[in-house]
Scaffold this motif. Structure first.
Motif, mmCIF file in Angstrom:
data_model
loop_
_atom_site.group_PDB
_atom_site.id
_atom_site.type_symbol
_atom_site.label_atom_id
_atom_site.label_comp_id
_atom_site.label_asym_id
_atom_site.label_seq_id
_atom_site.Cartn_x
_atom_site.Cartn_y
_atom_site.Cartn_z
ATOM 1 N N PRO A 51 0.829 -1.212 0.000
ATOM 2 C CA PRO A 51 0.000 0.000 0.000
ATOM 3 C C PRO A 51 0.863 1.262 0.000
ATOM 4 O O PRO A 51 1.859 1.351 0.728
ATOM 5 N N MET A 52 0.459 2.251 -0.799
ATOM 6 C CA MET A 52 1.174 3.520 -0.870
ATOM 7 C C MET A 52 0.182 4.671 -0.832
ATOM 8 O O MET A 52 -0.908 4.588 -1.398
ATOM 9 N N PHE A 53 0.587 5.756 -0.156
ATOM 10 C CA PHE A 53 -0.270 6.924 0.038
ATOM 11 C C PHE A 53 0.350 8.118 -0.679
ATOM 12 O O PHE A 53 1.463 8.546 -0.342
ATOM 13 N N VAL A 54 -0.359 8.651 -1.667
ATOM 14 C CA VAL A 54 0.128 9.819 -2.394
ATOM 15 C C VAL A 54 -0.662 11.032 -1.935
ATOM 16 O O VAL A 54 -1.897 11.034 -1.927
ATOM 17 N N ILE A 55 0.075 12.074 -1.502
ATOM 18 C CA ILE A 55 -0.554 13.246 -0.908
ATOM 19 C C ILE A 55 -0.369 14.455 -1.823
ATOM 20 O O ILE A 55 0.647 14.565 -2.527
ATOM 21 N N GLU A 56 -1.332 15.323 -1.807
ATOM 22 C CA GLU A 56 -1.251 16.525 -2.627
ATOM 23 C C GLU A 56 -0.228 17.487 -2.043
ATOM 24 O O GLU A 56 -0.091 17.616 -0.826
ATOM 25 N N ILE A 96 9.090 -6.275 -5.531
ATOM 26 C CA ILE A 96 7.642 -6.182 -5.339
ATOM 27 C C ILE A 96 7.057 -5.572 -6.599
ATOM 28 O O ILE A 96 7.414 -4.472 -6.985
ATOM 29 N N LYS A 97 6.156 -6.263 -7.228
ATOM 30 C CA LYS A 97 5.660 -5.831 -8.536
ATOM 31 C C LYS A 97 4.184 -5.443 -8.528
ATOM 32 O O LYS A 97 3.556 -5.382 -9.587
ATOM 33 N N ALA A 98 3.636 -5.179 -7.327
ATOM 34 C CA ALA A 98 2.244 -4.716 -7.250
ATOM 35 C C ALA A 98 2.096 -3.758 -6.079
ATOM 36 O O ALA A 98 2.589 -4.034 -4.971
ATOM 37 N N VAL A 99 1.444 -2.638 -6.326
ATOM 38 C CA VAL A 99 1.143 -1.665 -5.272
ATOM 39 C C VAL A 99 -0.333 -1.340 -5.317
ATOM 40 O O VAL A 99 -0.976 -1.449 -6.367
ATOM 41 N N ILE A 100 -0.878 -0.956 -4.171
ATOM 42 C CA ILE A 100 -2.252 -0.458 -4.120
ATOM 43 C C ILE A 100 -2.187 0.990 -3.658
ATOM 44 O O ILE A 100 -1.495 1.305 -2.687
ATOM 45 N N LEU A 101 -2.859 1.868 -4.393
ATOM 46 C CA LEU A 101 -2.727 3.307 -4.189
ATOM 47 C C LEU A 101 -3.924 3.895 -3.454
ATOM 48 O O LEU A 101 -5.087 3.552 -3.725
ATOM 49 N N PHE A 102 -3.596 4.838 -2.534
ATOM 50 C CA PHE A 102 -4.588 5.613 -1.805
ATOM 51 C C PHE A 102 -4.223 7.092 -1.945
ATOM 52 O O PHE A 102 -3.051 7.458 -1.830
ATOM 53 N N GLY A 103 -5.220 7.932 -2.200
ATOM 54 C CA GLY A 103 -4.979 9.353 -2.384
ATOM 55 C C GLY A 103 -5.332 10.158 -1.152
ATOM 56 O O GLY A 103 -6.284 9.842 -0.432
ATOM 57 N N VAL A 104 -4.533 11.216 -0.907
ATOM 58 C CA VAL A 104 -4.778 12.111 0.231
ATOM 59 C C VAL A 104 -4.825 13.542 -0.310
ATOM 60 O O VAL A 104 -3.794 14.212 -0.419
ATOM 61 N N PRO A 105 -6.024 14.035 -0.684
ATOM 62 C CA PRO A 105 -6.128 15.362 -1.292
ATOM 63 C C PRO A 105 -6.199 16.480 -0.242
ATOM 64 O O PRO A 105 -6.482 16.229 0.934
ATOM 65 N N ASN A 106 -5.944 17.697 -0.690
ATOM 66 C CA ASN A 106 -6.104 18.856 0.192
ATOM 67 C C ASN A 106 -7.566 19.244 0.344
ATOM 68 O O ASN A 106 -8.027 19.594 1.435
ATOM 69 N N ASP A 107 -8.287 19.230 -0.760
ATOM 70 C CA ASP A 107 -9.668 19.698 -0.771
ATOM 71 C C ASP A 107 -10.640 18.528 -0.867
ATOM 72 O O ASP A 107 -10.444 17.598 -1.655
ATOM 73 N N LYS A 108 -11.679 18.598 -0.053
ATOM 74 C CA LYS A 108 -12.708 17.569 -0.031
ATOM 75 C C LYS A 108 -14.072 18.226 -0.162
ATOM 76 O O LYS A 108 -14.242 19.399 0.159
ATOM 77 N N ASP A 109 -15.062 17.456 -0.632
ATOM 78 C CA ASP A 109 -16.412 17.988 -0.707
ATOM 79 C C ASP A 109 -17.407 16.886 -0.360
ATOM 80 O O ASP A 109 -17.027 15.763 -0.035
ATOM 81 N N GLU A 110 -18.667 17.195 -0.449
ATOM 82 C CA GLU A 110 -19.710 16.271 -0.003
ATOM 83 C C GLU A 110 -19.814 15.017 -0.861
ATOM 84 O O GLU A 110 -20.283 13.978 -0.403
ATOM 85 N N VAL A 111 -19.370 15.112 -2.114
ATOM 86 C CA VAL A 111 -19.541 13.980 -3.027
ATOM 87 C C VAL A 111 -18.212 13.365 -3.474
ATOM 88 O O VAL A 111 -18.185 12.549 -4.391
ATOM 89 N N GLY A 112 -17.114 13.752 -2.837
ATOM 90 C CA GLY A 112 -15.835 13.116 -3.118
ATOM 91 C C GLY A 112 -15.329 13.316 -4.535
ATOM 92 O O GLY A 112 -14.791 12.386 -5.142
#
Length: 325
Positions: free
Chosen positions: A35-40, A74-90
């Motif tokens: 798992p990897m977390f990419v942040i804005e 390791i030849k597979a990653v799963i990505l999760f995003g961490v944005p600065n701005d969020k809203d009601e509908v993603g």
């Protein structure tokens, strides 16, 4: 003693070479999804306080992080995003400039043979932290499905190799499969979070992904930890709807469920070794209470023995190094 009959099981444990020869289950680097977390933002590499060794990394530094993973085999990653701005509908989940979409394009350009698994959910992108659209203070299942399908297609367009919907909405596999097929992505498989419990083991992940619900909890859509047969109903529905992989999450406290799923379905089974399971081991190791290497190898082997084909784990880099020793 000459007249006493008993079996000599210890014959097959007499040396390390003998034990290796008859070992039934093995860990391989190819088994792991990291798992990897990419942040804005820029020039950001934040260690998650509750997850030592796990980082939120901005896109400009992301290539270096992926390079380390790739070089370990390791030849597979799963990505999760961490944005600065969020809203009601993603909205950030499905726009072309979303964090997962940008990270996917980077990986596929620089590491074309790296498999990118895209976590498909809205919780990291909604201002309320829930996995769907809120109506009357509850998650609207069918309205949420529309946005989840839109998210899956945008991730596939960015180059994701596998779509991994984690939202636990009823019908999510069917709707996403239909959307992918209509968009021309008939060959993109779905790795469904088919069996996902409402677990206390997710706490550290919510620090990493900034996805803590702002009200209530997720117990109306994630599963009751007391239930076993429900897991089979969930998995059966997802297979019928077109799931190509089945995830059981969490793994360590649900090894019986991993075995149940393995015994009942003939698609690849994925155990998710979740954040709380990771953090407990790291904390105990830092205090000198356990042998981290031995414990981690034991528990991941237990996941394989229970029936998992693949393991999503934050320990992937550590284990890759240990296996290469």
């Amino acid at each position: 003693m000459s007249n006493v009959e008993f079996k000599r099981h210890r014959r097959l444990r007499s040396s390390n070479a003998m034990r290796s020869l008859v070992r039934e289950n093995h860990l391989r680097v190819e088994d792991f999804i990291y798992p990897m977390f990419v942040i804005e933002g820029e020039n950001i590499k934040n260690e998650v306080p509750s997850m030592p060794g796990v980082f939120q990394v901005s896109l400009d530094l992301f290539k270096e992080e992926v390079q380390e993973v790739y070089d370990l085999g390791i030849k597979a990653v799963i990505l999760f995003g961490v944005p600065n701005d969020k809203d009601e509908v993603g909205t950030g989940a499905y726009v072309e400039t979303g964090m997962i979409q940008q990270a996917t394009r980077l990986i596929k350009k620089e590491f074309p043979d790296m498999l990118v698994v895209a976590d498909t959910c809205l919780c990291e992108y909604t201002s309320h932290g829930h996995c769907g659209v809120i109506h009357n203070h509850d998650v609207d299942n069918d309205e949420s499905l529309k946005l989840l399908a839109k998210t899956a297609v945008s991730q596939a367009e960015a180059g994701a190799d596998i779509i991994a919907p984690s939202n636990m909405m009823d019908g999510f596999v069917a709707v996403i499969r239909e959307a992918l097929d209509e968009a021309g992505y008939t060959n993109i498989p779905i790795m469904s979070y088919a069996v996902k419990y409402a677990s206390a083991f997710y706490g550290p992940f919510r620090d990493a992904a900034d996805s803590t619900p702002q009200f209530g909890d997720r117990k109306t859509y994630q599963m009751d930890p007391a239930n076993r047969l429900e897991a089979l109903r969930e998995a059966e529905s997802d297979v019928e709807e077109g799931a190509d992989f089945l995830i059981v999450k969490p793994a360590l406290s649900y090894l019986d469920i991993v075995r149940d799923v393995r015994n009942n379905f003939n698609v690849p089974v994925v155990a998710y070794n979740v954040s709380g399971e990771y953090s407990m081991v790291k904390a105990a190791a830092q205090n000198g209470w356990i042998s981290e290497k031995e414990l981690v190898l034991e528990k991941l082997t237990a996941m394989k023995r229970a029936g998992s084909d693949l393991i999503i784990t934050y320990f992937a880099k550590d284990v890759a190094k240990w296996l290469a020793e």
